[in-house]
Scaffold this motif. Structure first.
Motif, PDB file in Angstrom:
ATOM      1  N   ALA A 199      45.333  -3.636 -23.057  1.00 10.39           N
ATOM      2  CA  ALA A 199      46.719  -3.350 -22.698  1.00 10.39           C
ATOM      3  C   ALA A 199      47.455  -2.871 -23.942  1.00 10.39           C
ATOM      4  O   ALA A 199      47.086  -3.217 -25.066  1.00 10.39           O
ATOM      5  N   TYR A 236      50.633   2.301 -30.499  1.00 13.67           N
ATOM      6  CA  TYR A 236      50.805   1.065 -29.737  1.00 13.67           C
ATOM      7  C   TYR A 236      50.040  -0.094 -30.364  1.00 13.67           C
ATOM      8  O   TYR A 236      49.022   0.103 -31.026  1.00 13.67           O
ATOM      9  N   ARG A 264      53.008  -2.333 -21.621  1.00 19.57           N
ATOM     10  CA  ARG A 264      53.429  -1.097 -20.969  1.00 19.57           C
ATOM     11  C   ARG A 264      52.299  -0.474 -20.158  1.00 19.57           C
ATOM     12  O   ARG A 264      52.524   0.099 -19.102  1.00 19.57           O
ATOM     13  N   TYR A 265      51.094  -0.566 -20.663  1.00 17.36           N
ATOM     14  CA  TYR A 265      49.948   0.029 -19.983  1.00 17.36           C
ATOM     15  C   TYR A 265      48.808  -0.985 -19.918  1.00 17.36           C
ATOM     16  O   TYR A 265      48.606  -1.759 -20.859  1.00 17.36           O
ATOM     17  N   TRP A 266      48.058  -0.925 -18.823  1.00 16.21           N
ATOM     18  CA  TRP A 266      46.895  -1.784 -18.626  1.00 16.21           C
ATOM     19  C   TRP A 266      45.704  -0.941 -18.199  1.00 16.21           C
ATOM     20  O   TRP A 266      45.860   0.024 -17.434  1.00 16.21           O
ATOM     21  N   ASP A 326      42.087   6.191 -24.198  1.00 14.86           N
ATOM     22  CA  ASP A 326      43.089   6.782 -23.331  1.00 14.86           C
ATOM     23  C   ASP A 326      43.212   8.263 -23.652  1.00 14.86           C
ATOM     24  O   ASP A 326      43.261   8.638 -24.812  1.00 14.86           O
ATOM     25  N   ASP A 372      51.304  -2.135 -25.864  1.00 14.57           N
ATOM     26  CA  ASP A 372      52.754  -2.327 -25.905  1.00 14.57           C
ATOM     27  C   ASP A 372      53.260  -1.961 -27.295  1.00 14.57           C
ATOM     28  O   ASP A 372      52.504  -1.493 -28.139  1.00 14.57           O
ATOM     29  N   ASP A 428      45.641   7.002 -18.808  1.00 12.79           N
ATOM     30  CA  ASP A 428      45.273   5.652 -18.382  1.00 12.79           C
ATOM     31  C   ASP A 428      44.330   5.030 -19.399  1.00 12.79           C
ATOM     32  O   ASP A 428      43.437   5.691 -19.926  1.00 12.79           O
TER      33      ASP A 428
END
Length: 123
Positions: free
Chosen positions: A95, A30, A111-113, A22, A97, A1
């Motif tokens: 975030a 990313y 894709r992730y936040w 993360d 991507d 996360d």
């Protein structure tokens, strides 16, 4: 996360460094974008750093006051904010991507936040 840190309450003119880290993904793979949302306002993109080439982009509202950077060894992305203004107040999100190049004008495809961190600029 994705996890943001480094927020807080500061006075106008001061600086903060926000971190995005993360433990599960390699951030270097990313593009990372910082967004913010002020109370009662729409979310806006603040800055981003593109994967592979680290090309950066800044919103006009922070251009000249913000620097985004990546530390691959620490698996982190930072947003240095200087000369903070009351209008910088808001919840800041990072975030991830795969966009190339990254852009601060769109949040689609993220894709992730992270869950966000509050920055308050007030005298």
């Amino acid at each position: 996360d994705l996890v943001e840190s480094g927020g807080g309450s500061v006075q106008p003119g001061e600086s903060l460094r926000l971190s995005c880290a993360d433990s599960g993904i390699t951030l270097g793979a990313y593009s990372i974008t910082w967004f913010r949302q002020a109370p009662g306002k729409e979310r806006e993109g603040v800055s981003c750093i593109t994967r592979r080439n680290d090309i950066t982009e800044y919103a006009d509202s922070v251009k000249g006051r913000a620097t985004i950077s990546r530390d691959k060894a620490k698996n982190a992305v930072y947003l240095q904010l200087n000369n903070l203004k009351p209008e910088d107040t808001g919840t800041y999100y990072c975030a991830a991507d795969f966009s190339m190049p990254c852009t601060v004008t769109s949040a689609s495809g993220m894709r992730y936040w992270g869950k966000g961190i509050l920055v308050t600029v007030s005298s």
